[in-house]
Design a protein around this motif. Structure first.
Motif, PDB file in Angstrom:
ATOM      1  N   SER A  28       0.837  -1.190   0.000  1.00 45.80           N
ATOM      2  CA  SER A  28       0.000   0.000   0.000  1.00 45.80           C
ATOM      3  C   SER A  28       0.872   1.240   0.000  1.00 45.80           C
ATOM      4  O   SER A  28       2.101   1.157   0.129  1.00 45.80           O
ATOM      5  CB  SER A  28      -0.932  -0.015   1.216  1.00 45.80           C
ATOM      6  OG  SER A  28      -1.874   1.033   1.148  1.00 45.80           O
ATOM      7  N   GLY A  30       0.683   5.788   0.831  1.00 50.42           N
ATOM      8  CA  GLY A  30      -0.036   6.974   1.261  1.00 50.42           C
ATOM      9  C   GLY A  30       0.786   8.219   0.993  1.00 50.42           C
ATOM     10  O   GLY A  30       2.019   8.164   0.968  1.00 50.42           O
ATOM     11  N   HIS A  35      -2.512   9.472   5.762  1.00 51.29           N
ATOM     12  CA  HIS A  35      -3.128   8.881   4.572  1.00 51.29           C
ATOM     13  C   HIS A  35      -2.736   7.415   4.448  1.00 51.29           C
ATOM     14  O   HIS A  35      -3.569   6.561   4.108  1.00 51.29           O
ATOM     15  CB  HIS A  35      -2.719   9.669   3.323  1.00 51.29           C
ATOM     16  CG  HIS A  35      -3.357   9.169   2.077  1.00 51.29           C
ATOM     17  ND1 HIS A  35      -2.632   8.727   1.010  1.00 51.29           N
ATOM     18  CD2 HIS A  35      -4.669   9.037   1.733  1.00 51.29           C
ATOM     19  CE1 HIS A  35      -3.458   8.338   0.045  1.00 51.29           C
ATOM     20  NE2 HIS A  35      -4.702   8.523   0.459  1.00 51.29           N
ATOM     21  N   ALA A  36      -1.495   7.089   4.730  1.00 50.60           N
ATOM     22  CA  ALA A  36      -1.023   5.702   4.653  1.00 50.60           C
ATOM     23  C   ALA A  36      -1.761   4.814   5.647  1.00 50.60           C
ATOM     24  O   ALA A  36      -2.119   3.675   5.331  1.00 50.60           O
ATOM     25  CB  ALA A  36       0.489   5.648   4.898  1.00 50.60           C
ATOM     26  N   SER A  38      -4.823   5.359   6.841  1.00 50.94           N
ATOM     27  CA  SER A  38      -6.208   5.193   6.393  1.00 50.94           C
ATOM     28  C   SER A  38      -6.296   4.211   5.222  1.00 50.94           C
ATOM     29  O   SER A  38      -7.264   3.455   5.111  1.00 50.94           O
ATOM     30  CB  SER A  38      -6.832   6.540   6.024  1.00 50.94           C
ATOM     31  OG  SER A  38      -6.278   7.054   4.848  1.00 50.94           O
ATOM     32  N   GLU A  39      -5.292   4.190   4.373  1.00 47.30           N
ATOM     33  CA  GLU A  39      -5.261   3.254   3.247  1.00 47.30           C
ATOM     34  C   GLU A  39      -4.927   1.829   3.702  1.00 47.30           C
ATOM     35  O   GLU A  39      -5.261   0.866   3.013  1.00 47.30           O
ATOM     36  CB  GLU A  39      -4.233   3.703   2.210  1.00 47.30           C
ATOM     37  CG  GLU A  39      -4.609   4.975   1.483  1.00 47.30           C
ATOM     38  CD  GLU A  39      -5.811   4.801   0.584  1.00 47.30           C
ATOM     39  OE1 GLU A  39      -5.873   3.797  -0.155  1.00 47.30           O
ATOM     40  OE2 GLU A  39      -6.708   5.670   0.628  1.00 47.30           O
ATOM     41  N   ASP A  42      -7.919  -0.756   4.061  1.00 51.70           N
ATOM     42  CA  ASP A  42      -8.344  -1.283   2.764  1.00 51.70           C
ATOM     43  C   ASP A  42      -7.313  -2.263   2.208  1.00 51.70           C
ATOM     44  O   ASP A  42      -7.673  -3.314   1.661  1.00 51.70           O
ATOM     45  CB  ASP A  42      -8.550  -0.144   1.757  1.00 51.70           C
ATOM     46  CG  ASP A  42      -9.800   0.667   2.027  1.00 51.70           C
ATOM     47  OD1 ASP A  42     -10.722   0.150   2.704  1.00 51.70           O
ATOM     48  OD2 ASP A  42      -9.866   1.822   1.572  1.00 51.70           O
ATOM     49  N   ALA A  43      -6.055  -1.934   2.347  1.00 50.29           N
ATOM     50  CA  ALA A  43      -4.996  -2.815   1.835  1.00 50.29           C
ATOM     51  C   ALA A  43      -5.007  -4.156   2.561  1.00 50.29           C
ATOM     52  O   ALA A  43      -4.814  -5.208   1.941  1.00 50.29           O
ATOM     53  CB  ALA A  43      -3.639  -2.140   1.986  1.00 50.29           C
TER      54      ALA A  43
END
Length: 141
Positions: A28, A30, A35-36, A38-39, A42-43
């Motif tokens: 993943s 960010g 941001h990383a 929060s991603e 999902d990852a």
């Protein structure tokens, strides 16, 4: 049990790459640390889907190392992991679960689809059909 630790690496471009020791397939990115993170959820869910597609049990998380960030998954995601791993322990396929529960293909498949939000009651019913009971605890943040 399934709170995965991630680590960040500065990429040659602006942003951060995200990796997880327990889920080596996870990849993943960010724009920044927030941001990383929060991603990362999902990852992780995409990576869990790979395990399901490959009919592999999902590994438990290990203790975080210094500098790693722990990602706490939604309760419904953890319940799906427990359902999937119970199925793997018993050598069950999705079709076996559907027959056991008497549900249509799409309904049964969604119970172990990490990209689809299922109702917790449905996952609990599936676990109960397998002789398991879901227990939820609350911890300080």
């Amino acid at each position: 049990m399934y709170n995965y630790a991630i680590r960040f690496e500065q990429d040659s471009t602006p942003g951060l790459a995200v990796f997880c020791r327990d889920l080596p397939e996870l990849n993943s990115y960010g724009d920044d640390r927030e941001h990383a993170i929060s991603e990362a959820v999902d990852a992780i869910e995409v990576t869990l889907s790979i395990y399901v597609d490959q009919r592999r049990p999902i590994p438990e998380s290990s203790e975080p190392l210094p500098g790693e960030q722990v990602i706490y998954l939604p309760a419904v995601t953890v319940a799906k992991i427990l359902l999937w791993n119970t199925m793997m322990e018993r050598g069950m396929r999705k079709a076996d679960l559907r027959r056991l529960l008497g549900v249509h293909q799409s309904q049964g498949d969604r119970l172990v689809d990490f990209m689809h939000t299922s109702k917790m009651e449905q996952i609990e019913a599936a676990l109960a059909a397998l002789g398991k009971r879901l227990a939820v605890t609350v911890q300080a943040a």
